[in-house]
Design an enzyme around this catalytic site. Structure first.
Site, PDB file in Angstrom:
ATOM      1  N   TYR A 259      89.898 121.428  10.221  1.00 29.71           N
ATOM      2  CA  TYR A 259      90.772 122.326   9.453  1.00 29.71           C
ATOM      3  C   TYR A 259      90.459 122.184   7.960  1.00 29.71           C
ATOM      4  O   TYR A 259      90.220 123.176   7.261  1.00 29.71           O
ATOM      5  CB  TYR A 259      92.242 121.972   9.725  1.00 29.71           C
ATOM      6  CG  TYR A 259      93.205 122.664   8.783  1.00 29.71           C
ATOM      7  CD1 TYR A 259      93.446 124.036   8.887  1.00 29.71           C
ATOM      8  CD2 TYR A 259      93.875 121.952   7.789  1.00 29.71           C
ATOM      9  CE1 TYR A 259      94.318 124.673   8.016  1.00 29.71           C
ATOM     10  CE2 TYR A 259      94.752 122.590   6.926  1.00 29.71           C
ATOM     11  CZ  TYR A 259      94.968 123.943   7.045  1.00 29.71           C
ATOM     12  OH  TYR A 259      95.831 124.574   6.180  1.00 29.71           O
TER      13      TYR A 259
HETATM   14  O1  LIG Z   1      99.164 120.221   3.531  1.00 33.53           O
HETATM   15  C1  LIG Z   1      98.448 120.830   4.276  1.00 33.53           C
HETATM   16  O2  LIG Z   1      97.499 121.458   3.888  1.00 33.53           O
HETATM   17  C2  LIG Z   1      98.691 120.787   5.741  1.00 33.53           C
HETATM   18  O3  LIG Z   1     100.074 120.485   5.959  1.00 33.53           O
HETATM   19  C3  LIG Z   1     100.432 120.370   7.302  1.00 33.53           C
HETATM   20  O4  LIG Z   1      99.745 119.282   7.897  1.00 33.53           O
HETATM   21  P1  LIG Z   1     100.432 117.865   7.935  1.00 33.53           P
HETATM   22  O5  LIG Z   1     100.680 117.342   6.577  1.00 33.53           O
HETATM   23  O6  LIG Z   1      99.618 117.028   8.844  1.00 33.53           O
HETATM   24  O7  LIG Z   1     101.865 118.218   8.558  1.00 33.53           O
HETATM   25  P2  LIG Z   1     102.535 117.829   9.951  1.00 33.53           P
HETATM   26  O8  LIG Z   1     101.637 118.131  11.070  1.00 33.53           O
HETATM   27  O9  LIG Z   1     103.865 118.448   9.950  1.00 33.53           O
HETATM   28  O10 LIG Z   1     102.673 116.237   9.828  1.00 33.53           O
HETATM   29  C4  LIG Z   1     103.533 115.687   8.840  1.00 33.53           C
HETATM   30  C5  LIG Z   1     103.494 114.197   8.917  1.00 33.53           C
HETATM   31  O11 LIG Z   1     104.034 113.763  10.169  1.00 33.53           O
HETATM   32  C6  LIG Z   1     103.144 112.868  10.793  1.00 33.53           C
HETATM   33  N1  LIG Z   1     103.288 113.043  12.259  1.00 33.53           N
HETATM   34  C7  LIG Z   1     102.863 114.171  12.830  1.00 33.53           C
HETATM   35  C8  LIG Z   1     103.017 114.368  14.194  1.00 33.53           C
HETATM   36  C9  LIG Z   1     103.622 113.366  14.961  1.00 33.53           C
HETATM   37  O12 LIG Z   1     103.784 113.485  16.188  1.00 33.53           O
HETATM   38  N2  LIG Z   1     104.042 112.237  14.328  1.00 33.53           N
HETATM   39  C10 LIG Z   1     103.905 112.041  12.986  1.00 33.53           C
HETATM   40  O13 LIG Z   1     104.297 110.988  12.474  1.00 33.53           O
HETATM   41  C11 LIG Z   1     101.760 113.187  10.254  1.00 33.53           C
HETATM   42  O14 LIG Z   1     100.922 112.078  10.285  1.00 33.53           O
HETATM   43  C12 LIG Z   1     102.096 113.627   8.840  1.00 33.53           C
HETATM   44  O15 LIG Z   1     102.119 112.514   8.003  1.00 33.53           O
HETATM   45  C13 LIG Z   1     100.146 121.658   8.051  1.00 33.53           C
HETATM   46  O16 LIG Z   1     100.449 121.502   9.423  1.00 33.53           O
HETATM   47  C14 LIG Z   1      98.711 122.057   7.885  1.00 33.53           C
HETATM   48  O17 LIG Z   1      98.541 123.319   8.486  1.00 33.53           O
HETATM   49  C15 LIG Z   1      98.304 122.070   6.436  1.00 33.53           C
HETATM   50  O18 LIG Z   1      98.869 123.186   5.813  1.00 33.53           O
END
Ligand SMILES: O=C(O)[C@H]1O[C@H](OP(=O)(O)OP(=O)(O)OC[C@H]2O[C@@H](n3ccc(=O)[nH]c3=O)[C@H](O)[C@@H]2O)[C@H](O)[C@@H](O)[C@H]1O
Length: 460
Positions: A259
């Site tokens: 991504y």
């Molecule tokens: O800024 C971005 O550019 C991206 O932001 C977002 O990605 P992320 O920051 O990864 O958000 P998100 O999946 O909500 O996980 C949030 C937290 O929960 C943690 N996490 C996640 C899943 C889980 O089961 N457990 C957990 O602890 C995980 O480790 C993380 O720390 C958008 O989805 C992406 O499309 C893109 O726009």
């Protein structure tokens, strides 16, 4: 002459024969109808299989489709929501023109791609309310529940924003839109989102974030006038960067997920189209945007669902057992950033595919500037929902995640006054308030949710 006894015997035989014939006919009829039922079921099953596979994987290009899928897709066009018309016909053109015509003097005419998406819906509403002309484009793919996208579409329709249902990779459709409307701006938010899903369906990222972006840029560079383009990059481009907070000048050549790599590729592609064709391009690096009408694939959203259903949630920690943190950014703040970027975007300098001079090329962080550990996110949700989460604390799987994000937004502040004002506790209150309302949940919600979410929530 037959005796009366013989006559009644014959009548009895005749009756038995007739009843036999009736039984045989009934059996035949039964056999015939069960065969008919079998074939009809088979046919229905086949049609359903085609409909289910029709747009999967999400964002598949129309060129990849089986001819029968093309047929079924055009057939399904008959089932568009009431009030929409077939692409290209006069009623459709009228809807397109009406939606993209500004209601204020010198207003903008903006094509918003991914308008039925989370940020797309919020931006479209904000721009429309300001009097700009806004036309949406969305393919309503099934990456997450399309009914949520349809509900957003209905919300936009109430505010006179029309969404053209089509794919970013459909060049002829994009050209048609630019033939009908001389867009001043494109707010390009359509993308294959999600960091971890890239391991399941890598091609969907290439199809949307790279091929789709190029299709859009090709059409935009040939348009006359060329629009100015503001588009969604991502905080994920910082990848394994360890400098903190993340500034636009930091290295972005170590993406941790496909991504992130496709978003980084987008930034390079933007440079090329700016350089060769004079397109004005502004990339916005969004930092984990959340809020009402949000994306069900994001952690804050499915944590809420699972906590309410009493299901276990996975809470990640880093490989060296530290807290994972994100610079969670509330959607209304990001909308202000998008609008600021549109307002300060200079005109493209080319026309009809020819560059006439140097054009603006910008990249900005749009974050909240205060990272919050995921554990704290869960605690806030527990408080708001009035329920304890069943936490399963595990090491972050090696699936593209990064340990933390933290934005420095001084560039965006300098150039268009970007200043986030919503902290995570307040933003989540607004989200939870929307969530329980949208899904009709009556539960032991903390009363604080209703009172503290305030009455100024523009998102409902
Ligand atoms: O800024 C971005 O550019 C991206 O932001 C977002 O990605 P992320 O920051 O990864 O958000 P998100 O999946 O909500 O996980 C949030 C937290 O929960 C943690 N996490 C996640 C899943 C889980 O089961 N457990 C957990 O602890 C995980 O480790 C993380 O720390 C958008 O989805 C992406 O499309 C893109 O726009």
């Amino acid at each position: 002459m037959a005796s009366p006894r013989e006559t009644s015997k014959t009548a009895y035989k005749l009756e038995r024969y007739n009843s036999y014939i009736r039984r045989v006919n009934r059996t035949k009829l039964l056999n015939a109808s069960s065969k008919l039922l079998f074939w009809a079921t088979l046919l229905i099953a086949l049609v359903l299989v085609f409909f289910f596979t029709l747009n999967y994987p999400p964002l598949s290009s129309s060129a990849d489709r089986h001819p029968l899928q093309h047929y079924l897709l055009s057939y399904s066009a008959f089932y568009r929501p009431k009030g929409s018309a077939a692409i290209g016909d006069p009623v459709w053109e009228k809807q397109v023109r009406h939606s993209s015509t500004a209601r204020r003097a010198n207003g903008l005419s903006i094509l918003v791609t991914g308008a039925a998406g989370f940020i797309g819906t919020h931006c479209s509403l904000a721009l429309k309310k300001r009097g700009e002309g806004v036309l949406g484009l969305d393919n309503f793919n099934s990456y997450y529940d399309p009914s949520l996208k349809r509900a957003r579409q209905a919300l936009l329709a109430k505010h006179q924003v029309f969404i053209v249902e089509g794919d970013l990779n459909d060049g002829p459709l994009l050209r048609k839109l630019f033939d009908v409307v001389p867009f001043t701006h494109v707010l390009h938010l359509a993308a294959q989102a999600g960091v971890r899903y890239a391991m399941q369906n890598p091609q969907s990222y290439v199809a949307s974030n790279i091929a789709g972006f190029v299709t859009l840029l090709e059409v935009a560079k040939n348009a006359n006038p060329q629009p100015s383009i503001v588009w969604a990059s991502s905080s994920s481009v910082y990848g394994l960067n360890t400098e903190n907070p993340f500034s636009e000048s930091h290295r972005t050549d170590q993406p941790a997920s496909l991504y992130a790599a496709t978003k980084k590729a987008g930034e390079e592609i933007a440079h090329t189209y700016n350089h060769i064709y004079g397109l004005s391009l502004t990339g916005l690096r969004f930092f984990t945007v959340y809020g009402p009408w949000g994306r069900p694939d994001m952690a804050y959203f499915f944590f809420t669902k699972d906590i309410l259903q009493g299901k276990q949630i996975d809470v990640y920690r880093t490989q060296d057992d530290k807290e994972v943190a994100r610079d969670f950014t509330y959607v209304d703040d990001v909308v202000k950033g998008c609008v600021g970027a549109l307002d300060t975007a200079e005109k493209s300098t080319g026309s009809g595919g020819k560059k006439r001079g140097p054009a603006q090329l910008r990249i900005y962080n749009l974050g909240n500037t205060s990272p919050v550990p995921v554990g704290r996110l869960v605690s806030i949700l527990e408080l708001l929902l009035g329920t304890s989460a069943k936490k399963h604390v595990i090491k972050m799987p090696r699936n593209g995640d990064v340990p933390f994000t933290h934005a420095n937004v001084s560039l965006a502040y300098r150039d268009f006054g970007y200043k986030p004002t919503t902290d995570l506790a307040m933003g989540l209150r607004k989200f939870v308030k929307w969530y329980v309302h949208y899904y009709g949940i009556k539960s032991t919600l903390n009363k604080e949710v209703d009172s503290a979410a305030g009455n100024n929530d523009s998102s409902n």
